[in-house]
Motif scaffolding. Structure first.
Motif, mmCIF file in Angstrom:
data_model
loop_
_atom_site.group_PDB
_atom_site.id
_atom_site.type_symbol
_atom_site.label_atom_id
_atom_site.label_comp_id
_atom_site.label_asym_id
_atom_site.label_seq_id
_atom_site.Cartn_x
_atom_site.Cartn_y
_atom_site.Cartn_z
ATOM 1 N N THR A 105 -31.863 91.461 -48.412
ATOM 2 C CA THR A 105 -31.081 92.692 -48.308
ATOM 3 C C THR A 105 -29.851 92.479 -47.425
ATOM 4 N N PHE A 106 -30.007 91.730 -46.349
ATOM 5 C CA PHE A 106 -28.873 91.455 -45.455
ATOM 6 C C PHE A 106 -27.800 90.656 -46.191
ATOM 7 N N LEU A 107 -28.192 89.589 -46.880
ATOM 8 C CA LEU A 107 -27.233 88.745 -47.585
ATOM 9 C C LEU A 107 -26.554 89.505 -48.716
ATOM 10 N N HIS A 108 -27.316 90.343 -49.404
ATOM 11 C CA HIS A 108 -26.744 91.130 -50.494
ATOM 12 C C HIS A 108 -25.680 92.080 -49.955
ATOM 13 N N LEU A 109 -25.928 92.643 -48.803
ATOM 14 C CA LEU A 109 -24.996 93.616 -48.231
ATOM 15 C C LEU A 109 -23.694 92.958 -47.787
ATOM 16 N N ILE A 110 -23.782 91.860 -47.005
ATOM 17 C CA ILE A 110 -22.554 91.232 -46.521
ATOM 18 C C ILE A 110 -21.863 90.426 -47.622
ATOM 19 N N GLY A 111 -22.633 90.012 -48.630
ATOM 20 C CA GLY A 111 -22.043 89.241 -49.713
ATOM 21 C C GLY A 111 -21.202 90.075 -50.643
ATOM 22 N N HIS A 112 -21.563 91.355 -50.802
ATOM 23 C CA HIS A 112 -20.872 92.216 -51.757
ATOM 24 C C HIS A 112 -20.242 93.444 -51.110
ATOM 25 N N ASN A 113 -20.472 93.639 -49.816
ATOM 26 C CA ASN A 113 -19.917 94.772 -49.077
ATOM 27 C C ASN A 113 -20.278 96.107 -49.737
ATOM 28 N N VAL A 114 -21.535 96.285 -50.041
ATOM 29 C CA VAL A 114 -21.991 97.543 -50.627
ATOM 30 C C VAL A 114 -22.539 98.447 -49.532
ATOM 31 N N ARG A 115 -22.647 99.728 -49.831
ATOM 32 C CA ARG A 115 -23.123 100.703 -48.852
ATOM 33 C C ARG A 115 -24.640 100.626 -48.718
ATOM 34 N N LEU A 116 -25.104 101.158 -47.607
ATOM 35 C CA LEU A 116 -26.545 101.135 -47.343
ATOM 36 C C LEU A 116 -27.327 101.875 -48.414
ATOM 37 N N ARG A 117 -26.781 102.986 -48.883
ATOM 38 C CA ARG A 117 -27.518 103.774 -49.877
ATOM 39 C C ARG A 117 -27.635 103.020 -51.206
ATOM 40 N N VAL A 118 -26.641 102.178 -51.503
ATOM 41 C CA VAL A 118 -26.711 101.381 -52.737
ATOM 42 C C VAL A 118 -27.818 100.344 -52.619
ATOM 43 N N ILE A 119 -27.872 99.649 -51.480
ATOM 44 C CA ILE A 119 -28.939 98.676 -51.246
ATOM 45 C C ILE A 119 -30.289 99.381 -51.223
ATOM 46 N N GLY A 120 -30.347 100.544 -50.567
ATOM 47 C CA GLY A 120 -31.601 101.292 -50.507
ATOM 48 C C GLY A 120 -32.100 101.678 -51.871
ATOM 49 N N SER A 121 -31.179 102.099 -52.738
ATOM 50 C CA SER A 121 -31.572 102.476 -54.100
ATOM 51 C C SER A 121 -32.057 101.268 -54.886
ATOM 52 N N ARG A 122 -31.389 100.129 -54.705
ATOM 53 C CA ARG A 122 -31.771 98.940 -55.479
ATOM 54 C C ARG A 122 -33.112 98.386 -55.033
ATOM 55 N N PHE A 123 -33.405 98.479 -53.735
ATOM 56 C CA PHE A 123 -34.650 97.926 -53.206
ATOM 57 C C PHE A 123 -35.706 99.007 -52.939
ATOM 58 N N HIS A 124 -35.404 100.232 -53.353
ATOM 59 C CA HIS A 124 -36.354 101.344 -53.192
ATOM 60 C C HIS A 124 -36.767 101.510 -51.740
ATOM 61 N N ARG A 125 -35.735 101.516 -50.883
ATOM 62 C CA ARG A 125 -35.951 101.733 -49.466
ATOM 63 C C ARG A 125 -35.022 102.846 -48.990
ATOM 64 N N SER A 126 -35.386 103.473 -47.878
ATOM 65 C CA SER A 126 -34.525 104.501 -47.307
ATOM 66 C C SER A 126 -33.346 103.841 -46.604
ATOM 67 N N CYS A 127 -32.257 104.597 -46.417
ATOM 68 C CA CYS A 127 -31.092 104.071 -45.703
ATOM 69 C C CYS A 127 -31.457 103.684 -44.266
ATOM 70 N N GLU A 128 -32.358 104.466 -43.673
ATOM 71 C CA GLU A 128 -32.776 104.165 -42.304
ATOM 72 C C GLU A 128 -33.465 102.808 -42.236
ATOM 73 N N THR A 129 -34.302 102.510 -43.213
ATOM 74 C CA THR A 129 -35.008 101.222 -43.234
ATOM 75 C C THR A 129 -34.030 100.069 -43.438
ATOM 76 N N ILE A 130 -33.086 100.230 -44.366
ATOM 77 C CA ILE A 130 -32.096 99.182 -44.618
ATOM 78 C C ILE A 130 -31.254 98.945 -43.368
ATOM 79 N N HIS A 131 -30.823 100.019 -42.730
ATOM 80 C CA HIS A 131 -29.993 99.899 -41.530
ATOM 81 C C HIS A 131 -30.755 99.204 -40.403
ATOM 82 N N ARG A 132 -32.016 99.559 -40.235
ATOM 83 C CA ARG A 132 -32.818 98.980 -39.148
ATOM 84 C C ARG A 132 -32.976 97.471 -39.351
ATOM 85 N N TYR A 133 -33.340 97.061 -40.561
ATOM 86 C CA TYR A 133 -33.565 95.635 -40.796
ATOM 87 C C TYR A 133 -32.260 94.857 -40.883
#
Length: 402
Positions: A105-133
Motif C-alpha cells: 500500500t505504501f509503494l502504491h501510494l508514493i508510486g502513483h501519488n493517489v489519494r488515501l481514499r483511492v488506496i482504501g477502496s482498492r484494498f478494502h481498508r478505511s482511510c484511517e487504516t491506510i494513513h496509519r500504516y
C-alpha cells in the motif's frame, strides 16, 4: 353498570387495535409494491479479505513488468525489502495487516501519488487504516537511511576505471553533485520563499550521486528560491553533513564554484557533443568540459529515474511539509535499495533511452570577475593538470588513429 362500562371499553379497544393493524398492513403492502416497482438488484456481498489477498498476490506473484507498473519495483526487490524491514524489526505484522500489505500500500501510494481514499477502496481498508500504516512504513524506511545512503568513500568507481576516456584522469573523482526541484505545498505566508526558477512552489533538494546511480548524500527541505551554493554551505556545516575525503572531489555545475573537494567546468569555454567529429574539442579546456559534462549526467539520470519511479515527487503534495521532506528521503532510500537488487529494471532503462535520445547544443559557460577571484587556486591548478594531461593523451591517440 361497571361491567357494562368495562365491556364497552374492551370493545372500543379491540376496534382501535384492529383498525391500526389494518392500516399498518396496508402501509407495508404499499411499501412492498412500490419497492418491487423500483427494485435495484444488489451485488452479492464480497469477501473483502479474499479480494485483498487476490489483488496483492496478482501484483507480487505476477510478471516483473506488472509488478513494476503497480508498486514501482520487481518482486525480487519487494521481497528483499520486506525481509530487511522484518529482520531489522522495523515492521511487524498485525492481526489484520501483514508486512507485505503494509509495504504494498505504501509503494502504491508514493508510486502513483493517489489519494488515501483511492488506496482504501482498492484494498478494502478505511482511510484511517491506510494513513496509519503509511506513517508506520515511512518511519521504518527512514531508519534504513544510514544503511543505504552512504557518504562518499575513497575508492575509485569501477565505472571510472573501466573507461579509458576517464581513467586515470578522474581517478580521484567520487561522484557528481547537483540539485533538483520537487513540488512543495506550504502555507500562503511562506510561498514567496518557495518560488524559485520553477513554476509554483518547490523545495530545492541537493544530492550527491555515485557513478552507479546511487545516492551518497541527500539534503531536502530547502526552499525553492535558495541558491545551490548556499545549500552546499549548509550541507558542509552540519555535524553529520556532507564530507569529501581529503584529496578526493565531486563534479558539480558552475553554480557550486571551484572549492576544496568540488570541481566545476571551465567558465567561458564551450563543450561539444563528440570528441571525434567535425567540431571536436580544440583545446584542453573544451575536452575537460566535454568529459566533465558526460560524467556529471550521472546525477541527472539518477534524478530522472527517481522522479519517474515515484510520481509523488512530481505532483502537488497534500501532506504536511515535514512529511513531504521525509517522503523525498524515503524515495531516495528505496531507489538505492532497488539499484542494489535490480539496477537495470524497466524504469531505469526507459530513463536511459530518453536521455540518450535528447539532443544537446554546444554550450558556453560564462564567468564573472567575482567568481574568478573566489576560485580556489589550489584546486584550479589541480583542474588544469587534469585537463592538460587528458588533452595530451587525446591528441596522441588521435594521431595514432589517423
Amino acid at each position: 353498570m361497571d361491567d357494562d362500562n368495562n365491556l364497552n371499553t374492551r370493545v372500543i379497544s379491540q376496534i382501535i387495535t384492529g383498525a391500526a393493524s389494518t392500516v399498518i398492513a396496508a402501509g407495508v403492502t404499499i411499501v412492498l409494491v412500490v419497492d418491487s416497482m423500483y427494485n435495484i438488484p444488489k451485488e452479492p456481498r464480497i469477501n473483502r479479505e479474499k479480494e485483498r489477498e487476490d489483488y496483492i498476490s496478482s501484483i507480487i506473484h505476477g510478471s516483473d513488468s506488472h509488478c513494476i507498473d503497480q508498486i514501482r519495483m520487481s518482486p525480487r526487490a519487494f521481497y528483499r525489502l520486506c525481509e530487511v524491514l522484518k529482520n531489522k524489526n522495523l515492521l511487524r505484522p498485525t492481526i489484520n495487516v501483514s508486512i507485505e500489505e503494509q509495504v504494498v500500500t505504501f509503494l502504491h501510494l508514493i508510486g502513483h501519488n493517489v489519494r488515501l481514499r483511492v488506496i482504501g477502496s482498492r484494498f478494502h481498508r478505511s482511510c484511517e487504516t491506510i494513513h496509519r500504516y503509511f506513517n508506520v512504513v515511512l518511519r521504518a524506511i527512514m531508519k534504513l537511511h544510514k544503511d543505504l545512503i552512504r557518504p562518499p568513500i575513497c575508492c575509485t568507481s569501477p565505472e571510472i576505471q573501466r573507461n579509458r576516456r576517464y581513467w586515470p584522469w578522474f581517478e580521484d573523482c567520487l561522484g557528481a553533485i547537483d540539485g533538483t526541484h520537487v513540488r512543495a505545498s506550504v502555507p500562503i505566508a511562506l510561498q514567496a520563499r518557495f518560488r524559485g526558477r520553477k513554476e509554483g512552489t518547490t523545495q530545492n533538494v541537493l544530492a550527491v550521486v555515485s557513478f552507479d546511480l546511487k545516492f551518497m548524500y541527500v539534503l531536502a527541505g530547502w526552499e525553492g528560491s535558495a541558491h545551490d551554493s548556499r545549500i552546499l554551505d549548509d550541507a558542509l556545516s552540519r555535524p553529520n553533513g556532507l564530507r569529501v575525503p581529503e584529496g578526493k572531489y565531486l563534479l558539480g555545475d558552475a553554480g557550486y564554484g571551484l572549492r576544496n573537494g568540488f570541481i566545476p567546468p571551465y567558465r567561458g569555454v564551450r563543450y561539444h557533443l563528440k570528441e571525434y567529429s567535425n567540431h571536436s574539442p580544440e583545446n584542453e579546456k573544451e575536452l575537460f568540459n566535454l568529459r566533465h559534462s558526460s560524467l556529471r549526467t550521472t546525477v541527472e539520470r539518477a534524478f530522472g529515474v527517481l522522479k519517474k519511479r515515484f510520481r509523488v515527487l512530481d505532483a502537488e503534495p497534500y501532506w504536511s511539509y515535514k512529511t513531504q521532506v521525509d517522503i523525498i528521503l524515503a524515495c531516495c532510500v528505496l531507489h538505492n535499495h532497488i539499484m542494489g537488487v535490480d539496477p537495470t529494471d524497466d524504469i531505469t532503462r526507459d530513463v536511459e533511452r530518453e536521455l540518450h535520445s535528447e539532443t544537446q547544443g554546444t554550450q558556453l559557460i560564462r564567468r564573472t570577475q567575482r567568481e574568478e577571484r573566489e576560485e580556489n587556486r589550489e584546486w584550479a591548478i589541480k583542474r588544469d593538470a587534469i585537463a592538460n594531461a587528458m588533452y595530451n593523451d587525446y591528441i596522441n591517440r588521435g594521431n595514432m588513429l589517423r
